[in-house]
Design an enzyme around this catalytic site. Structure first.
Site, mmCIF file in Angstrom:
data_model
loop_
_atom_site.group_PDB
_atom_site.id
_atom_site.type_symbol
_atom_site.label_atom_id
_atom_site.label_comp_id
_atom_site.label_asym_id
_atom_site.label_seq_id
_atom_site.Cartn_x
_atom_site.Cartn_y
_atom_site.Cartn_z
ATOM 1 N N PHE A 9 0.849 -1.186 0.000
ATOM 2 C CA PHE A 9 0.000 0.000 0.000
ATOM 3 C C PHE A 9 0.894 1.249 0.000
ATOM 4 O O PHE A 9 2.119 1.149 0.114
ATOM 5 C CB PHE A 9 -0.906 -0.005 1.232
ATOM 6 C CG PHE A 9 -1.802 -1.213 1.314
ATOM 7 C CD1 PHE A 9 -3.096 -1.174 0.811
ATOM 8 C CD2 PHE A 9 -1.350 -2.394 1.867
ATOM 9 C CE1 PHE A 9 -3.919 -2.289 0.868
ATOM 10 C CE2 PHE A 9 -2.161 -3.525 1.937
ATOM 11 C CZ PHE A 9 -3.446 -3.469 1.431
ATOM 12 N N SER B 169 -7.203 -7.652 -0.983
ATOM 13 C CA SER B 169 -6.733 -7.030 0.253
ATOM 14 C C SER B 169 -7.153 -5.568 0.306
ATOM 15 O O SER B 169 -6.985 -4.836 -0.672
ATOM 16 C CB SER B 169 -5.205 -7.114 0.345
ATOM 17 O OG SER B 169 -4.774 -8.443 0.438
ATOM 18 N N CYS C 38 -3.957 -4.730 6.892
ATOM 19 C CA CYS C 38 -4.289 -5.437 5.658
ATOM 20 C C CYS C 38 -5.248 -6.571 5.966
ATOM 21 O O CYS C 38 -4.907 -7.515 6.687
ATOM 22 C CB CYS C 38 -3.010 -5.979 5.026
ATOM 23 S SG CYS C 38 -3.292 -6.878 3.489
ATOM 24 N N THR D 70 -8.517 -9.280 4.397
ATOM 25 C CA THR D 70 -8.996 -9.965 3.195
ATOM 26 C C THR D 70 -10.515 -9.879 3.084
ATOM 27 O O THR D 70 -11.229 -10.180 4.045
ATOM 28 C CB THR D 70 -8.572 -11.445 3.223
ATOM 29 O OG1 THR D 70 -7.145 -11.519 3.300
ATOM 30 C CG2 THR D 70 -9.053 -12.166 1.966
ATOM 31 N N HIS E 254 0.938 -4.101 7.824
ATOM 32 C CA HIS E 254 1.160 -5.054 8.910
ATOM 33 C C HIS E 254 1.472 -4.210 10.148
ATOM 34 O O HIS E 254 2.607 -3.767 10.335
ATOM 35 C CB HIS E 254 2.318 -5.998 8.587
ATOM 36 C CG HIS E 254 2.056 -6.851 7.378
ATOM 37 N ND1 HIS E 254 3.059 -7.526 6.709
ATOM 38 C CD2 HIS E 254 0.899 -7.140 6.712
ATOM 39 C CE1 HIS E 254 2.533 -8.196 5.690
ATOM 40 N NE2 HIS E 254 1.231 -7.967 5.674
ATOM 41 N N THR F 132 4.529 12.464 7.813
ATOM 42 C CA THR F 132 5.902 12.870 8.101
ATOM 43 C C THR F 132 6.050 13.199 9.587
ATOM 44 O O THR F 132 5.235 13.926 10.158
ATOM 45 C CB THR F 132 6.280 14.114 7.272
ATOM 46 O OG1 THR F 132 6.140 13.815 5.888
ATOM 47 C CG2 THR F 132 7.714 14.541 7.554
#
Length: 237
Positions: A2, A41, A48, A50, A106, A157
């Site tokens: 992503f 996904s 993430c 499913t 993750h 950031t």
């Protein structure tokens, strides 16, 4: 993979818990379901997940995902309630411009919002990481000012990092505030954190090189140390 650029805000409409985990149904999601398939996904608040069911039209477009207990333990998703909005991003397509940073979705851990302050049209938010444990070491080595971090799936950031207090800060411009859920969270709320995966790979490689069976990096470091000791007269050449 992503990018951390949130595409849409969905709404949690159903939550079902059992011993194995939790099922979430997220509606008002039609804009990201036009090319959806079962098994795809989707990052939900940076995790993430499913797709196991979906409907492109009913309830403004909805999809259902399964969360294992590991996901519930690592993220804030187990604390979501019906009616809560969540950040959504589809997996990155190879043909699109890469505008954020490498995000695996993750989640490493959660952090707590400890301060929020307006700065003109922008908003400054300060977070605190939990105390490190042997099972979950500190993530602070991977956080540097002007580096990046994914917070609830949003690529942001870092404006400040305080190792002693385990805190770090970001600034949200007005446009970003309107596109994600973070500004709506109150002090004391948890957020999902994913640090730079490249930094983690580098850290592990360096530790392996310095603590393991030699290699070119270890030899280079040993040569640098030897040269310094010789120049200081601490060892004979």
């Amino acid at each position: 993979m992503f990018t951390g650029l949130i595409e849409h805000l969905g709404t949690v409409t159903d939550i079902v818990h059992d011993a194995g985990g939790c099922t979430l149904t997220i509606a008002d999601s039609a804009p990201i379901l036009n090319d959806c398939h079962v098994g795809d996904s989707i990052a939900v608040n940076g995790a993430c997940l499913t797709v196991i069911e979906f409907d492109k039209e009913e309830k403004g477009g909805w999809f259902k995902v399964w969360l294992a207990n590991e996901t519930l333990d690592r993220t804030d998703l187990g604390e979501r309630n019906v009616g809560d909005q969540v950040n959504l991003e589809r997996a990155m397509g190879a043909h699109v411009r890469f505008g954020g940073h490498f995000v695996q979705a993750h989640v490493d851990t959660t952090a707590t919002i400890v301060d929020k302050k307006p700065d003109g049209d922008s908003l400054r938010i300060l977070f605190q990481l939990p105390e490190p444990t042997p099972e979950r070491p500190s993530l602070l080595p991977y956080l540097i000012p002007k580096g990046y971090v994914a917070i609830d799936g949003t690529s942001l950031t870092l404006t400040s990092v305080d190792d002693a207090n385990r805190t770090f800060g970001v600034m949200l411009i007005k446009h970003t505030q309107e596109k994600i859920t973070l500004p709506k969270k109150s002090i004391g709320s948890k957020v999902n954190i994913e640090v730079d995966m490249v930094g983690k790979f580098v850290d592990k490689s360096v530790q392996a090189a310095l603590g393991g069976g030699g290699g070119p990096l270890r030899s280079l470091v040993e040569k640098v140390v030897e040269d310094v000791l010789i120049k200081k007269g601490l060892v004979q050449q």
